[in-house]
Motif scaffolding. Sequence first.
Motif, PDB file in Angstrom:
ATOM      1  N   ILE A 197      23.141   7.662 -17.038  1.00 17.22           N
ATOM      2  CA  ILE A 197      24.347   7.657 -16.222  1.00 17.22           C
ATOM      3  C   ILE A 197      24.881   9.077 -16.032  1.00 17.22           C
ATOM      4  O   ILE A 197      25.343   9.462 -14.955  1.00 17.22           O
ATOM      5  N   GLY A 198      24.794   9.896 -17.098  1.00 14.32           N
ATOM      6  CA  GLY A 198      25.317  11.251 -17.028  1.00 14.32           C
ATOM      7  C   GLY A 198      24.654  12.094 -15.953  1.00 14.32           C
ATOM      8  O   GLY A 198      25.308  12.932 -15.319  1.00 14.32           O
ATOM      9  N   ALA A 199      23.349  11.901 -15.741  1.00 18.75           N
ATOM     10  CA  ALA A 199      22.614  12.713 -14.769  1.00 18.75           C
ATOM     11  C   ALA A 199      22.414  12.015 -13.428  1.00 18.75           C
ATOM     12  O   ALA A 199      22.181  12.680 -12.419  1.00 18.75           O
ATOM     13  N   PHE A 200      22.501  10.686 -13.410  1.00 20.03           N
ATOM     14  CA  PHE A 200      22.130   9.913 -12.225  1.00 20.03           C
ATOM     15  C   PHE A 200      22.993  10.241 -11.020  1.00 20.03           C
ATOM     16  O   PHE A 200      22.495  10.593  -9.942  1.00 20.03           O
ATOM     17  N   PHE A 201      24.301  10.134 -11.167  1.00 20.06           N
ATOM     18  CA  PHE A 201      25.180  10.331 -10.008  1.00 20.06           C
ATOM     19  C   PHE A 201      25.163  11.778  -9.525  1.00 20.06           C
ATOM     20  O   PHE A 201      25.339  12.043  -8.335  1.00 20.06           O
ATOM     21  N   ILE A 202      24.924  12.709 -10.434  1.00 19.67           N
ATOM     22  CA  ILE A 202      24.844  14.118 -10.031  1.00 19.67           C
ATOM     23  C   ILE A 202      23.677  14.335  -9.086  1.00 19.67           C
ATOM     24  O   ILE A 202      23.818  14.965  -8.024  1.00 19.67           O
ATOM     25  N   ILE A 203      22.512  13.823  -9.446  1.00 22.34           N
ATOM     26  CA  ILE A 203      21.328  14.035  -8.602  1.00 22.34           C
ATOM     27  C   ILE A 203      21.444  13.250  -7.295  1.00 22.34           C
ATOM     28  O   ILE A 203      21.049  13.742  -6.224  1.00 22.34           O
TER      29      ILE A 203
END
Length: 261
Positions: A138-144
């Motif tokens: 979740i921490g990286a998903f929305f950023i990418i």
Amino acid sequence: MAQDIKSKFRWPQFNWRGAIAIVGFFAAWHFFVKLGVPGFKEIAAPFDVLQTFLTRYVNNQEYWSSWVSSFKRVLYGFLIAQVLGIPLGLMLGTREVFHNLAYPVIEILRPIPPLAWVPISILFWPTTEMSIIFICFIGAFFIIVINVHDAVRSIKNEHIWLAQSLGASSGQIFRRIMIPSVIPSIAVGMTLGIAVTWNVVIAAEMISGGNGLGRLTWEGYVSHTVTVVIIGMISIGLAGYLSTIVVDYLEKKMMPWRVVR
């Protein structure tokens, strides 16, 4: 032959300014503790931390297994975020109907802090390990997703129209225009994502339990052992730094046209 190899291979330059800054940081830390500066009275001095590390952790297999556990969680969560986030970002940027349906949902979920997902992930996933990996994801998903989406939407229509006028197919436009335009944003998303993933995994380990560098730091806090807390913090910093080096290397491979200075 040797000349060609030597010209292609370049030793990394030693950053002496950075080395001086690190030495200065630890020297200032040491003197602030010894002088009893407010805020530093309860903090262990660097040599005390080093002594604790050498006597208790340097040969401690459980400590190094904590490194492995945290790295694995970050790696799995980060890779899953890239595998799912990049195609989703491309679809959001290229499919208007899909964008109108899915983007509002993403905009609602995106502001939710990753740690707010911890209770749900503990209830949803059958094991602690899977719940921590999910939080990393979740921490990286929305950023990418957002980085790729914005990169696709920022492509000038004139470039696409010009390619179409020259007879380029949809597949060629996707491969030759969209993908090269999106790669820099993917690289930015990877850089930001790996940093957020490390922040998240440490907090998730503290909350969810299990082993790992975050749990080590938390146990030092609970036991009021300041040296253990600092060892955990320094270990986390080094682990994040090593991950950033790997991501930077991948970025250079993804964008060979960039000039390395």
